[in-house]
Design a protein around this motif. Structure first.
Motif, PDB file in Angstrom:
ATOM      1  N   PHE A 108      19.195  85.629  40.062  1.00  0.00           N
ATOM      2  CA  PHE A 108      18.364  86.587  39.341  1.00  0.00           C
ATOM      3  C   PHE A 108      18.463  86.317  37.848  1.00  0.00           C
ATOM      4  CE2 PHE A 108      17.798  90.763  37.248  1.00  0.00           C
ATOM      5  CZ  PHE A 108      16.484  91.005  37.627  1.00  0.00           C
ATOM      6  N   GLY A 109      17.316  86.262  37.194  1.00  0.00           N
ATOM      7  CA  GLY A 109      17.292  85.988  35.761  1.00  0.00           C
ATOM      8  C   GLY A 109      17.240  87.242  34.925  1.00  0.00           C
ATOM      9  N   GLY A 110      16.237  88.095  35.181  1.00  0.00           N
ATOM     10  CA  GLY A 110      16.065  89.313  34.412  1.00  0.00           C
ATOM     11  C   GLY A 110      14.627  89.788  34.482  1.00  0.00           C
ATOM     12  N   VAL A 111      14.282  90.686  33.596  1.00  0.00           N
ATOM     13  CA  VAL A 111      12.944  91.268  33.579  1.00  0.00           C
ATOM     14  C   VAL A 111      12.249  90.951  32.260  1.00  0.00           C
ATOM     15  CG1 VAL A 111      13.682  93.122  35.103  1.00  0.00           C
ATOM     16  CG2 VAL A 111      13.716  93.486  32.635  1.00  0.00           C
ATOM     17  N   HIS A 112      10.920  91.053  32.276  1.00  0.00           N
ATOM     18  CA  HIS A 112      10.104  90.882  31.075  1.00  0.00           C
ATOM     19  C   HIS A 112       9.534  92.250  30.706  1.00  0.00           C
ATOM     20  CE1 HIS A 112       9.812  86.890  33.184  1.00  0.00           C
ATOM     21  NE2 HIS A 112      10.269  86.514  32.013  1.00  0.00           N
ATOM     22  N   PRO A 113      10.175  92.953  29.791  1.00  0.00           N
ATOM     23  CA  PRO A 113       9.720  94.307  29.436  1.00  0.00           C
ATOM     24  C   PRO A 113       8.289  94.298  28.912  1.00  0.00           C
ATOM     25  CG  PRO A 113      11.915  93.881  28.563  1.00  0.00           C
ATOM     26  CD  PRO A 113      11.388  92.574  29.063  1.00  0.00           C
ATOM     27  N   PRO A 153       6.228  90.509  40.542  1.00  0.00           N
ATOM     28  CA  PRO A 153       6.100  91.803  39.888  1.00  0.00           C
ATOM     29  C   PRO A 153       7.445  92.541  39.839  1.00  0.00           C
ATOM     30  CG  PRO A 153       4.360  91.483  41.504  1.00  0.00           C
ATOM     31  CD  PRO A 153       5.349  90.384  41.722  1.00  0.00           C
ATOM     32  N   ASP A 154       7.661  93.269  38.771  1.00  0.00           N
ATOM     33  CA  ASP A 154       8.857  94.103  38.639  1.00  0.00           C
ATOM     34  C   ASP A 154       8.530  95.488  39.192  1.00  0.00           C
ATOM     35  OD1 ASP A 154      11.138  95.447  37.949  1.00  0.00           O
ATOM     36  OD2 ASP A 154      10.818  95.349  35.786  1.00  0.00           O
ATOM     37  N   PRO A 155       9.170  95.928  40.279  1.00  0.00           N
ATOM     38  CA  PRO A 155       8.844  97.235  40.862  1.00  0.00           C
ATOM     39  C   PRO A 155       9.144  98.409  39.943  1.00  0.00           C
ATOM     40  CG  PRO A 155      10.795  96.293  41.891  1.00  0.00           C
ATOM     41  CD  PRO A 155      10.211  95.213  41.046  1.00  0.00           C
ATOM     42  N   ASP A 156       9.952  98.166  38.908  1.00  0.00           N
ATOM     43  CA  ASP A 156      10.248  99.236  37.947  1.00  0.00           C
ATOM     44  C   ASP A 156       9.200  99.339  36.847  1.00  0.00           C
ATOM     45  OD1 ASP A 156      12.575  99.977  39.285  1.00  0.00           O
ATOM     46  OD2 ASP A 156      13.799  98.530  38.176  1.00  0.00           O
ATOM     47  N   GLN A 157       8.186  98.446  36.893  1.00  0.00           N
ATOM     48  CA  GLN A 157       7.086  98.501  35.929  1.00  0.00           C
ATOM     49  C   GLN A 157       5.756  98.509  36.705  1.00  0.00           C
ATOM     50  OE1 GLN A 157       7.583  96.004  32.205  1.00  0.00           O
ATOM     51  NE2 GLN A 157       9.083  94.953  33.498  1.00  0.00           N
ATOM     52  N   PRO A 214       2.144  80.813  17.274  1.00  0.00           N
ATOM     53  CA  PRO A 214       3.284  81.131  18.135  1.00  0.00           C
ATOM     54  C   PRO A 214       3.593  82.632  18.168  1.00  0.00           C
ATOM     55  CG  PRO A 214       3.799  79.277  16.702  1.00  0.00           C
ATOM     56  CD  PRO A 214       2.532  79.884  16.201  1.00  0.00           C
ATOM     57  N   SER A 215       3.955  83.119  19.364  1.00  0.00           N
ATOM     58  CA  SER A 215       4.270  84.530  19.578  1.00  0.00           C
ATOM     59  C   SER A 215       5.688  84.652  20.123  1.00  0.00           C
ATOM     60  CB  SER A 215       3.289  85.150  20.569  1.00  0.00           C
ATOM     61  OG  SER A 215       1.956  84.977  20.148  1.00  0.00           O
ATOM     62  N   PRO A 216       6.444  85.663  19.661  1.00  0.00           N
ATOM     63  CA  PRO A 216       7.822  85.806  20.129  1.00  0.00           C
ATOM     64  C   PRO A 216       7.888  86.374  21.541  1.00  0.00           C
ATOM     65  CG  PRO A 216       7.259  87.599  18.652  1.00  0.00           C
ATOM     66  CD  PRO A 216       6.092  86.665  18.642  1.00  0.00           C
ATOM     67  N   GLY A 217       8.917  85.989  22.275  1.00  0.00           N
ATOM     68  CA  GLY A 217       9.173  86.529  23.609  1.00  0.00           C
ATOM     69  C   GLY A 217      10.663  86.699  23.809  1.00  0.00           C
ATOM     70  N   SER A 218      11.038  87.514  24.777  1.00  0.00           N
ATOM     71  CA  SER A 218      12.453  87.721  25.049  1.00  0.00           C
ATOM     72  C   SER A 218      12.633  88.199  26.485  1.00  0.00           C
ATOM     73  CB  SER A 218      13.062  88.749  24.084  1.00  0.00           C
ATOM     74  OG  SER A 218      12.496  90.024  24.285  1.00  0.00           O
ATOM     75  N   ARG A 219      13.850  88.030  26.981  1.00  0.00           N
ATOM     76  CA  ARG A 219      14.210  88.508  28.307  1.00  0.00           C
ATOM     77  C   ARG A 219      15.690  88.854  28.308  1.00  0.00           C
ATOM     78  NH1 ARG A 219      16.504  85.733  32.433  1.00  0.00           N
ATOM     79  NH2 ARG A 219      15.858  83.684  31.675  1.00  0.00           N
ATOM     80  N   ARG A 238      22.984  89.407  28.073  1.00  0.00           N
ATOM     81  CA  ARG A 238      22.567  88.518  26.981  1.00  0.00           C
ATOM     82  C   ARG A 238      21.041  88.496  26.896  1.00  0.00           C
ATOM     83  NH1 ARG A 238      25.668  82.851  27.462  1.00  0.00           N
ATOM     84  NH2 ARG A 238      24.557  82.543  25.500  1.00  0.00           N
ATOM     85  N   VAL A 239      20.545  88.378  25.683  1.00  0.00           N
ATOM     86  CA  VAL A 239      19.098  88.360  25.458  1.00  0.00           C
ATOM     87  C   VAL A 239      18.671  86.950  25.067  1.00  0.00           C
ATOM     88  CG1 VAL A 239      17.182  89.264  24.093  1.00  0.00           C
ATOM     89  CG2 VAL A 239      19.052  90.787  24.776  1.00  0.00           C
ATOM     90  N   LEU A 240      17.729  86.401  25.815  1.00  0.00           N
ATOM     91  CA  LEU A 240      17.148  85.107  25.480  1.00  0.00           C
ATOM     92  C   LEU A 240      15.897  85.331  24.651  1.00  0.00           C
ATOM     93  CD1 LEU A 240      17.391  83.176  28.881  1.00  0.00           C
ATOM     94  CD2 LEU A 240      19.073  83.338  27.042  1.00  0.00           C
ATOM     95  N   GLN A 241      15.703  84.483  23.663  1.00  0.00           N
ATOM     96  CA  GLN A 241      14.537  84.620  22.787  1.00  0.00           C
ATOM     97  C   GLN A 241      13.838  83.271  22.654  1.00  0.00           C
ATOM     98  OE1 GLN A 241      16.556  86.331  19.309  1.00  0.00           O
ATOM     99  NE2 GLN A 241      15.541  88.268  19.756  1.00  0.00           N
TER     100      GLN A 241
END
Length: 226
Positions: A49-54, A76-80, A126-131, A137-140
């Motif tokens: 599992f990696g994480g979610v994309h808010p 799909p994230d079931p929490d969103q 370019p547009s910023p992203g994060s997870r 830990r937060v990847l950017q």
């Protein structure tokens, strides 16, 4: 699987099996556990599992495909549930895993953007992203997307921030990408665009636009298409 098994190409316009600057492949499915199980059943490697994309409505699981290259299983994230992102909406329709995109790391995105601008190529970013990872830990990163990508054969472009660990570094290992290509009824046109973007993308002639990949692991291999 959507797209079926890969067929040996009769026409190849670019040498090589995998683009050198390919960063990752996106394998989409309507449920993350279904996508993870599919890959594990065929390769013997279970993605972590990696994480979610808010805000985007998706979550993912990852496995390494070698140095600075990985597979992203995305669903799909079931929490969103109310997310309206086009990719999240598309993923909800996929009962079987299929390729839904790919990313390339061209180097510094600001320099790459200037190259595209000078060549008259329209793009966003370019547009910023994060997870946020499961360990907190937060990847950017930054991404750049082409405005003209109607057939969805071209990649998006990514630059990971200096402080972010590349996902391939600690994702489950053991798999490798042995073939990646694009099929299209207009291979000459795609080849010219690929050259302009400095992509060493293997291109074959096909009845419809399609991305195709073959991934191998210790248990076996599987082929996927868009």
């Amino acid at each position: 699987m959507t797209g079926g098994a890969l067929v040996a190409p009769s026409i190849s316009l670019v040498a090589g099996e995998v683009p050198e600057l390919l960063d990752h492949l996106l394998l989409g499915c309507n449920r993350l556990d279904r996508g993870i199980a599919f890959v594990e059943d065929h390769t013997g490697v279970r993605a972590a599992f990696g994480g979610v994309h808010p805000g985007r409505g998706t979550r993912n699981a990852l496995l390494s495909l070698g140095e600075r290259r990985y597979l992203e299983i995305i669903a799909p994230d079931p929490d969103q549930p109310d997310a309206k992102d086009p990719l999240a909406l598309h993923l909800k329709e996929l009962s079987d895993p299929q390729i839904v995109g790919w990313a390339v790391h061209p180097g510094e995105l600001s320099s790459f953007a200037k190259k595209l601008r000078d060549a008259g190529v329209a793009f966003d970013g370019p547009s910023p992203g994060s997870r946020k990872r499961a360990d907190g830990r937060v990847l950017q990163w930054q991404t750049l997307t082409l405005k003209d990508n109607s057939s969805w054969l071209l990649p998006f472009f990514i630059e990971w921030s200096a402080g972010s660990l590349h996902p391939s570094a600690d994702a489950p290992a053991g798999c490798r990408l042995i073939r990646f290509e694009a099929a299209t009824p207009e291979p000459d046109h795609l080849a010219k665009t690929s050259e302009l973007l400095s992509l060493d993308l293997p291109i074959t002639k096909g009845a419809k636009p399609q991305l195709r990949a073959t991934i191998a692991g210790p248990k076996g291999e599987f082929s996927a298409a868009s």
